[in-house]
Scaffold this motif. Structure first.
Motif, PDB file in Angstrom:
ATOM      1  N   GLN A   1      26.740  46.565  46.133  1.00  0.00           N
ATOM      2  CA  GLN A   1      27.738  45.599  45.687  1.00  0.00           C
ATOM      3  C   GLN A   1      28.767  46.283  44.804  1.00  0.00           C
ATOM      4  OE1 GLN A   1      27.639  42.575  46.813  1.00  0.00           O
ATOM      5  NE2 GLN A   1      29.124  41.464  45.573  1.00  0.00           N
ATOM      6  N   VAL A   2      30.015  45.993  45.041  1.00  0.00           N
ATOM      7  CA  VAL A   2      31.106  46.557  44.246  1.00  0.00           C
ATOM      8  C   VAL A   2      31.854  45.411  43.583  1.00  0.00           C
ATOM      9  CG1 VAL A   2      33.275  47.828  44.316  1.00  0.00           C
ATOM     10  CG2 VAL A   2      31.353  48.557  45.754  1.00  0.00           C
ATOM     11  N   GLN A   3      32.058  45.538  42.308  1.00  0.00           N
ATOM     12  CA  GLN A   3      32.878  44.554  41.585  1.00  0.00           C
ATOM     13  C   GLN A   3      34.193  45.201  41.204  1.00  0.00           C
ATOM     14  OE1 GLN A   3      30.185  43.240  38.416  1.00  0.00           O
ATOM     15  NE2 GLN A   3      29.793  41.380  39.597  1.00  0.00           N
ATOM     16  N   LEU A   4      35.260  44.458  41.400  1.00  0.00           N
ATOM     17  CA  LEU A   4      36.605  44.956  41.135  1.00  0.00           C
ATOM     18  C   LEU A   4      37.259  44.111  40.062  1.00  0.00           C
ATOM     19  CD1 LEU A   4      37.695  45.349  44.862  1.00  0.00           C
ATOM     20  CD2 LEU A   4      36.846  47.143  43.356  1.00  0.00           C
ATOM     21  N   VAL A   5      37.854  44.763  39.089  1.00  0.00           N
ATOM     22  CA  VAL A   5      38.535  44.049  38.016  1.00  0.00           C
ATOM     23  C   VAL A   5      39.949  44.590  37.886  1.00  0.00           C
ATOM     24  CG1 VAL A   5      38.546  43.470  35.571  1.00  0.00           C
ATOM     25  CG2 VAL A   5      36.368  43.663  36.799  1.00  0.00           C
TER      26      VAL A   5
ATOM     27  N   ALA B   1      36.555  49.739  39.524  1.00  0.00           N
ATOM     28  CA  ALA B   1      35.416  49.338  40.357  1.00  0.00           C
ATOM     29  C   ALA B   1      34.100  49.743  39.715  1.00  0.00           C
ATOM     30  CB  ALA B   1      35.544  49.985  41.724  1.00  0.00           C
ATOM     31  N   SER B   2      33.098  48.927  39.937  1.00  0.00           N
ATOM     32  CA  SER B   2      31.749  49.292  39.524  1.00  0.00           C
ATOM     33  C   SER B   2      31.147  50.162  40.627  1.00  0.00           C
ATOM     34  CB  SER B   2      30.911  48.032  39.332  1.00  0.00           C
ATOM     35  OG  SER B   2      30.790  47.347  40.577  1.00  0.00           O
ATOM     36  N   GLY B   3      30.031  50.791  40.322  1.00  0.00           N
ATOM     37  CA  GLY B   3      29.363  51.557  41.357  1.00  0.00           C
ATOM     38  C   GLY B   3      29.652  53.047  41.276  1.00  0.00           C
ATOM     39  N   ARG B   4      28.865  53.816  42.030  1.00  0.00           N
ATOM     40  CA  ARG B   4      28.935  55.265  41.935  1.00  0.00           C
ATOM     41  C   ARG B   4      29.583  55.930  43.142  1.00  0.00           C
ATOM     42  NH1 ARG B   4      22.790  56.618  41.003  1.00  0.00           N
ATOM     43  NH2 ARG B   4      22.650  55.027  42.614  1.00  0.00           N
ATOM     44  N   THR B   5      30.027  55.145  44.103  1.00  0.00           N
ATOM     45  CA  THR B   5      30.547  55.729  45.330  1.00  0.00           C
ATOM     46  C   THR B   5      32.007  55.346  45.561  1.00  0.00           C
ATOM     47  OG1 THR B   5      29.722  53.842  46.600  1.00  0.00           O
ATOM     48  CG2 THR B   5      28.290  55.785  46.410  1.00  0.00           C
TER      49      THR B   5
ATOM     50  N   GLU C   1      61.143  38.012  43.613  1.00  0.00           N
ATOM     51  CA  GLU C   1      60.305  37.741  44.793  1.00  0.00           C
ATOM     52  C   GLU C   1      58.999  38.525  44.805  1.00  0.00           C
ATOM     53  OE1 GLU C   1      63.558  38.590  44.755  1.00  0.00           O
ATOM     54  OE2 GLU C   1      64.063  39.915  46.444  1.00  0.00           O
ATOM     55  N   ASP C   2      58.837  39.452  43.864  1.00  0.00           N
ATOM     56  CA  ASP C   2      57.562  40.157  43.708  1.00  0.00           C
ATOM     57  C   ASP C   2      56.569  39.337  42.892  1.00  0.00           C
ATOM     58  OD1 ASP C   2      59.468  43.144  43.318  1.00  0.00           O
ATOM     59  OD2 ASP C   2      58.308  42.573  45.083  1.00  0.00           O
ATOM     60  N   THR C   3      57.008  38.223  42.349  1.00  0.00           N
ATOM     61  CA  THR C   3      56.120  37.368  41.569  1.00  0.00           C
ATOM     62  C   THR C   3      54.970  36.882  42.435  1.00  0.00           C
ATOM     63  OG1 THR C   3      57.876  36.627  40.089  1.00  0.00           O
ATOM     64  CG2 THR C   3      55.962  35.183  40.326  1.00  0.00           C
ATOM     65  N   ALA C   4      53.750  37.144  41.981  1.00  0.00           N
ATOM     66  CA  ALA C   4      52.567  36.805  42.766  1.00  0.00           C
ATOM     67  C   ALA C   4      51.308  37.132  41.980  1.00  0.00           C
ATOM     68  CB  ALA C   4      52.559  37.578  44.090  1.00  0.00           C
ATOM     69  N   LEU C   5      50.205  36.679  42.504  1.00  0.00           N
ATOM     70  CA  LEU C   5      48.901  37.114  42.034  1.00  0.00           C
ATOM     71  C   LEU C   5      48.528  38.337  42.866  1.00  0.00           C
ATOM     72  CD1 LEU C   5      46.597  36.347  40.086  1.00  0.00           C
ATOM     73  CD2 LEU C   5      45.602  34.999  41.938  1.00  0.00           C
ATOM     74  N   TYR C   6      48.279  39.441  42.194  1.00  0.00           N
ATOM     75  CA  TYR C   6      48.002  40.705  42.867  1.00  0.00           C
ATOM     76  C   TYR C   6      46.501  40.973  42.862  1.00  0.00           C
ATOM     77  CZ  TYR C   6      52.912  41.927  43.242  1.00  0.00           C
ATOM     78  OH  TYR C   6      54.236  41.951  43.579  1.00  0.00           O
ATOM     79  N   TYR C   7      45.996  41.259  44.046  1.00  0.00           N
ATOM     80  CA  TYR C   7      44.574  41.480  44.224  1.00  0.00           C
ATOM     81  C   TYR C   7      44.287  42.918  44.644  1.00  0.00           C
ATOM     82  CZ  TYR C   7      44.312  36.366  44.735  1.00  0.00           C
ATOM     83  OH  TYR C   7      44.410  35.003  44.551  1.00  0.00           O
ATOM     84  N   CYS C   8      43.179  43.411  44.168  1.00  0.00           N
ATOM     85  CA  CYS C   8      42.654  44.694  44.569  1.00  0.00           C
ATOM     86  C   CYS C   8      41.511  44.444  45.557  1.00  0.00           C
ATOM     87  CB  CYS C   8      42.142  45.412  43.314  1.00  0.00           C
ATOM     88  SG  CYS C   8      41.226  46.894  43.581  1.00  0.00           S
TER      89      CYS C   8
ATOM     90  N   TYR D   1      35.113  43.939  49.674  1.00  0.00           N
ATOM     91  CA  TYR D   1      35.082  43.560  48.260  1.00  0.00           C
ATOM     92  C   TYR D   1      36.491  43.258  47.770  1.00  0.00           C
ATOM     93  CZ  TYR D   1      30.581  45.793  48.847  1.00  0.00           C
ATOM     94  OH  TYR D   1      29.343  46.148  49.305  1.00  0.00           O
ATOM     95  N   ARG D   2      36.608  42.222  46.947  1.00  0.00           N
ATOM     96  CA  ARG D   2      37.927  41.780  46.475  1.00  0.00           C
ATOM     97  C   ARG D   2      37.856  41.374  45.022  1.00  0.00           C
ATOM     98  NH1 ARG D   2      37.614  37.910  51.601  1.00  0.00           N
ATOM     99  NH2 ARG D   2      37.873  39.472  53.237  1.00  0.00           N
ATOM    100  N   GLY D   3      38.901  41.646  44.291  1.00  0.00           N
ATOM    101  CA  GLY D   3      38.951  41.233  42.898  1.00  0.00           C
ATOM    102  C   GLY D   3      39.490  39.827  42.741  1.00  0.00           C
ATOM    103  N   GLN D   4      39.596  39.405  41.479  1.00  0.00           N
ATOM    104  CA  GLN D   4      40.045  38.052  41.164  1.00  0.00           C
ATOM    105  C   GLN D   4      41.555  37.955  40.990  1.00  0.00           C
ATOM    106  OE1 GLN D   4      37.960  35.244  41.077  1.00  0.00           O
ATOM    107  NE2 GLN D   4      36.702  36.782  42.103  1.00  0.00           N
TER     108      GLN D   4
END
Length: 123
Positions: A1-5, A24-28, A88-95, A112-115
């Protein structure tokens, strides 16, 4: 599992710059292709940029020439440097991250996707 912030979003003037970070969390981390997506209010989510395991980069037409994606595997992080920002670049940006050799341009291709982090560009 990978968590992205994600972090680094904020309010910026037309023509200004921001640098988004995604840790990202994790070692890989180095084994993952990483992407940035965005979704404005009332709009479809769209691809912004991606970077492969081997640092090959890909951009949308709207981000090419203004945005730069990079990664630092030692810090488990991917960045999006955004210059010459427009309203027009205004947005919520996701990793997003995917255990694949080549990054895709579709949101559904990433496991995996961030918030998200909000970017607001005012004129």
């Amino acid at each position: 599992q990978v968590q992205l912030v994600e972090s680094g979003g904020g309010l910026v003037q037309d023509g200004g710059s921001l640098r988004l970070s995604c840790t990202a969390s994790g070692r890989t981390f180095s084994s993952y292709a990483m992407g940035w997506f965005r979704q404005g209010t009332g709009k479809e989510r769209e691809f912004v940029a991606a970077i492969s395991r081997s640092d090959m980069t890909y951009y949308s037409d709207s981000s090419k020439g203004r945005f730069t994606i990079s990664r630092d595997n030692a810090k488990n992080s991917v960045y999006l440097r955004m210059n010459s920002l427009k309203p027009e670049d205004t947005a919520l940006y996701y990793c997003a991250a995917d255990y694949s050799i080549m990054p895709g341009r579709g949101w559904e291709q990433y496991t995996y996707r961030g918030q998200g982090t909000q970017v607001t560009v005012v004129s």
